[in-house]
Design a protein around this motif. Structure first.
Motif, PDB file in Angstrom:
ATOM      1  N   PHE A   5       0.861  -1.179   0.000  1.00  0.00           N
ATOM      2  CA  PHE A   5       0.000   0.000   0.000  1.00  0.00           C
ATOM      3  C   PHE A   5       0.901   1.234   0.000  1.00  0.00           C
ATOM      4  O   PHE A   5       1.566   1.524   0.991  1.00  0.00           O
ATOM      5  CB  PHE A   5      -0.939  -0.024   1.213  1.00  0.00           C
ATOM      6  N   LEU A   6       0.909   1.950  -1.124  1.00  0.00           N
ATOM      7  CA  LEU A   6       1.893   3.019  -1.330  1.00  0.00           C
ATOM      8  C   LEU A   6       1.506   4.338  -0.682  1.00  0.00           C
ATOM      9  O   LEU A   6       2.371   5.169  -0.410  1.00  0.00           O
ATOM     10  CB  LEU A   6       2.132   3.223  -2.836  1.00  0.00           C
ATOM     11  N   GLY A   7       0.227   4.563  -0.465  1.00  0.00           N
ATOM     12  CA  GLY A   7      -0.206   5.780   0.220  1.00  0.00           C
ATOM     13  C   GLY A   7      -0.130   7.029  -0.634  1.00  0.00           C
ATOM     14  O   GLY A   7       0.233   6.998  -1.818  1.00  0.00           O
ATOM     15  N   ASN A   8      -0.470   8.144  -0.029  1.00  0.00           N
ATOM     16  CA  ASN A   8      -0.445   9.427  -0.740  1.00  0.00           C
ATOM     17  C   ASN A   8       0.967   9.955  -0.956  1.00  0.00           C
ATOM     18  O   ASN A   8       1.208  10.722  -1.882  1.00  0.00           O
ATOM     19  CB  ASN A   8      -1.267  10.470   0.047  1.00  0.00           C
ATOM     20  N   ASP A   9       1.889   9.540  -0.105  1.00  0.00           N
ATOM     21  CA  ASP A   9       3.282   9.964  -0.250  1.00  0.00           C
ATOM     22  C   ASP A   9       4.098   8.802  -0.823  1.00  0.00           C
ATOM     23  O   ASP A   9       4.795   8.084  -0.111  1.00  0.00           O
ATOM     24  CB  ASP A   9       3.852  10.396   1.107  1.00  0.00           C
ATOM     25  N   LEU A  36     -10.092  -2.894   0.913  1.00  0.00           N
ATOM     26  CA  LEU A  36      -9.165  -3.994   0.663  1.00  0.00           C
ATOM     27  C   LEU A  36      -8.285  -4.257   1.881  1.00  0.00           C
ATOM     28  O   LEU A  36      -8.151  -5.401   2.336  1.00  0.00           O
ATOM     29  CB  LEU A  36      -8.281  -3.673  -0.549  1.00  0.00           C
ATOM     30  N   TYR A  37      -7.709  -3.196   2.422  1.00  0.00           N
ATOM     31  CA  TYR A  37      -6.810  -3.356   3.566  1.00  0.00           C
ATOM     32  C   TYR A  37      -7.542  -3.904   4.790  1.00  0.00           C
ATOM     33  O   TYR A  37      -7.025  -4.779   5.494  1.00  0.00           O
ATOM     34  CB  TYR A  37      -6.138  -2.032   3.903  1.00  0.00           C
ATOM     35  N   ASN A  38      -8.735  -3.405   5.031  1.00  0.00           N
ATOM     36  CA  ASN A  38      -9.489  -3.863   6.206  1.00  0.00           C
ATOM     37  C   ASN A  38      -9.842  -5.347   6.116  1.00  0.00           C
ATOM     38  O   ASN A  38     -10.010  -6.004   7.147  1.00  0.00           O
ATOM     39  CB  ASN A  38     -10.761  -3.020   6.373  1.00  0.00           C
ATOM     40  N   SER A  39      -9.935  -5.867   4.896  1.00  0.00           N
ATOM     41  CA  SER A  39     -10.241  -7.294   4.754  1.00  0.00           C
ATOM     42  C   SER A  39      -9.077  -8.163   5.236  1.00  0.00           C
ATOM     43  O   SER A  39      -9.266  -9.345   5.523  1.00  0.00           O
ATOM     44  CB  SER A  39     -10.571  -7.628   3.290  1.00  0.00           C
ATOM     45  N   GLU A  51      -2.768  -3.334  12.626  1.00  0.00           N
ATOM     46  CA  GLU A  51      -2.297  -1.968  12.400  1.00  0.00           C
ATOM     47  C   GLU A  51      -3.204  -1.269  11.392  1.00  0.00           C
ATOM     48  O   GLU A  51      -3.821  -1.923  10.547  1.00  0.00           O
ATOM     49  CB  GLU A  51      -0.858  -1.962  11.874  1.00  0.00           C
ATOM     50  N   GLU A  52      -3.245   0.057  11.488  1.00  0.00           N
ATOM     51  CA  GLU A  52      -4.024   0.837  10.530  1.00  0.00           C
ATOM     52  C   GLU A  52      -3.109   1.443   9.472  1.00  0.00           C
ATOM     53  O   GLU A  52      -1.908   1.634   9.709  1.00  0.00           O
ATOM     54  CB  GLU A  52      -4.790   1.961  11.248  1.00  0.00           C
ATOM     55  N   LEU A  53      -3.679   1.732   8.299  1.00  0.00           N
ATOM     56  CA  LEU A  53      -2.929   2.454   7.288  1.00  0.00           C
ATOM     57  C   LEU A  53      -2.657   3.875   7.769  1.00  0.00           C
ATOM     58  O   LEU A  53      -3.481   4.475   8.456  1.00  0.00           O
ATOM     59  CB  LEU A  53      -3.704   2.502   5.967  1.00  0.00           C
ATOM     60  N   ILE A  54      -1.510   4.410   7.406  1.00  0.00           N
ATOM     61  CA  ILE A  54      -1.166   5.794   7.707  1.00  0.00           C
ATOM     62  C   ILE A  54      -1.125   6.558   6.387  1.00  0.00           C
ATOM     63  O   ILE A  54      -0.294   6.269   5.519  1.00  0.00           O
ATOM     64  CB  ILE A  54       0.190   5.896   8.428  1.00  0.00           C
ATOM     65  N   ASN A  55      -2.045   7.491   6.219  1.00  0.00           N
ATOM     66  CA  ASN A  55      -2.129   8.252   4.976  1.00  0.00           C
ATOM     67  C   ASN A  55      -2.297   7.303   3.783  1.00  0.00           C
ATOM     68  O   ASN A  55      -1.706   7.509   2.716  1.00  0.00           O
ATOM     69  CB  ASN A  55      -0.882   9.122   4.805  1.00  0.00           C
ATOM     70  N   LYS A 115       4.555  -2.204   5.408  1.00  0.00           N
ATOM     71  CA  LYS A 115       4.520  -3.665   5.352  1.00  0.00           C
ATOM     72  C   LYS A 115       4.165  -4.167   3.949  1.00  0.00           C
ATOM     73  O   LYS A 115       3.407  -3.531   3.217  1.00  0.00           O
ATOM     74  CB  LYS A 115       3.491  -4.204   6.345  1.00  0.00           C
ATOM     75  N   ALA A 116       4.724  -5.313   3.599  1.00  0.00           N
ATOM     76  CA  ALA A 116       4.333  -6.059   2.409  1.00  0.00           C
ATOM     77  C   ALA A 116       3.549  -7.273   2.877  1.00  0.00           C
ATOM     78  O   ALA A 116       3.907  -7.912   3.869  1.00  0.00           O
ATOM     79  CB  ALA A 116       5.563  -6.480   1.611  1.00  0.00           C
ATOM     80  N   PHE A 117       2.467  -7.601   2.172  1.00  0.00           N
ATOM     81  CA  PHE A 117       1.563  -8.657   2.594  1.00  0.00           C
ATOM     82  C   PHE A 117       1.567  -9.800   1.570  1.00  0.00           C
ATOM     83  O   PHE A 117       1.492  -9.555   0.364  1.00  0.00           O
ATOM     84  CB  PHE A 117       0.155  -8.103   2.777  1.00  0.00           C
ATOM     85  N   LEU A 118       1.642 -11.022   2.083  1.00  0.00           N
ATOM     86  CA  LEU A 118       1.733 -12.212   1.240  1.00  0.00           C
ATOM     87  C   LEU A 118       0.368 -12.903   1.166  1.00  0.00           C
ATOM     88  O   LEU A 118      -0.186 -13.317   2.183  1.00  0.00           O
ATOM     89  CB  LEU A 118       2.782 -13.169   1.816  1.00  0.00           C
TER      90      LEU A 118
END
Length: 216
Positions: free
Chosen positions: A65-69, A137-140, A145-149, A154-157
């Protein structure tokens, strides 16, 4: 005549010992530890991919998850590219997916170009999605941990059955792998991808054995 000459020892270590290890593994029945499922049936990225070209089902996927930055995540992606992507680029049905917010296409394309200067990008996929769909997608994944921005270090497998894989121990659950840590990528994520592929190899071998037995 010396039984153990330097040359014979070197030949044993280089060729014979690895062969013995392979034979032991290939002939064993369920004698390895399977990689734990930490979250069952996560959301497939095909549900948020407007181009309808990327999916998780029947693939071994690493999701970021690359985020806004996106620039902040650039060094992390380079770590992932060097330590993981190049190791598995020739494996069947392997892919890495970078999820980024709509409106960040220029930044995402810049990162793709920079990564492409060092490697073949055929199994890198970048998907733009709305903030709502990224969170969905992330919440599934049901991580701790929560997403920041809208981004994560983390990378998820995710396996072929669209389950999130990781590690379980008495203290904590490892949902994702820290891309800032080269050691974690090499010592944990790389090993876990190998274990996952061996699971599929063992299952394939078992199916073929059962088919052969039914024909007898």
């Amino acid at each position: 005549m010396k039984l153990f000459t330097k040359k014979r020892v070197v030949l044993f270590l280089l060729f014979i010992f690895p062969l013995i290890c392979f034979l032991l593994l290939s002939t064993g029945q369920n004698n390895f530890t399977k990689l734990p499922i930490v979250t069952e049936r996560v959301l497939d990225v095909s549900t948020i991919d407007e181009t309808n070209t990327v999916k998780l089902y029947d693939k071994v996927s690493i999701i970021c998850f690359l985020g806004n930055d996106i620039d902040k995540n650039k060094s992390r992606l380079f770590n992932l590219n060097q330590k993981i992507y190049k190791e598995f680029i020739d494996n069947k049905k392997f892919q890495i997916i970078g999820i980024y917010p709509l409106g960040k296409e220029v930044e995402a394309n810049n990162v793709k170009k920079q990564l492409g200067a060092f490697t073949d990008m055929k199994k890198w996929n970048f998907i733009a999605a709305s903030d709502e769909n990224i969170l969905k997608l992330y919440n599934s994944f049901e991580t701790n941990e929560e997403l920041i921005n809208l981004g994560s270090a983390k990378a998820f497998l995710v396996d072929k059955g669209v389950n999130l894989r990781g590690r379980l121990d008495e203290k904590e659950v490892l949902f994702g792998y820290d891309m800032n840590s080269v050691a974690e990528l090499k010592d944990k994520l790389k090993d876990d991808v190998n274990v996952l592929y061996y699971e599929y190899y063992a299952a394939f071998k078992e199916r073929n054995k059962n088919k052969a037995e039914r024909k007898i």
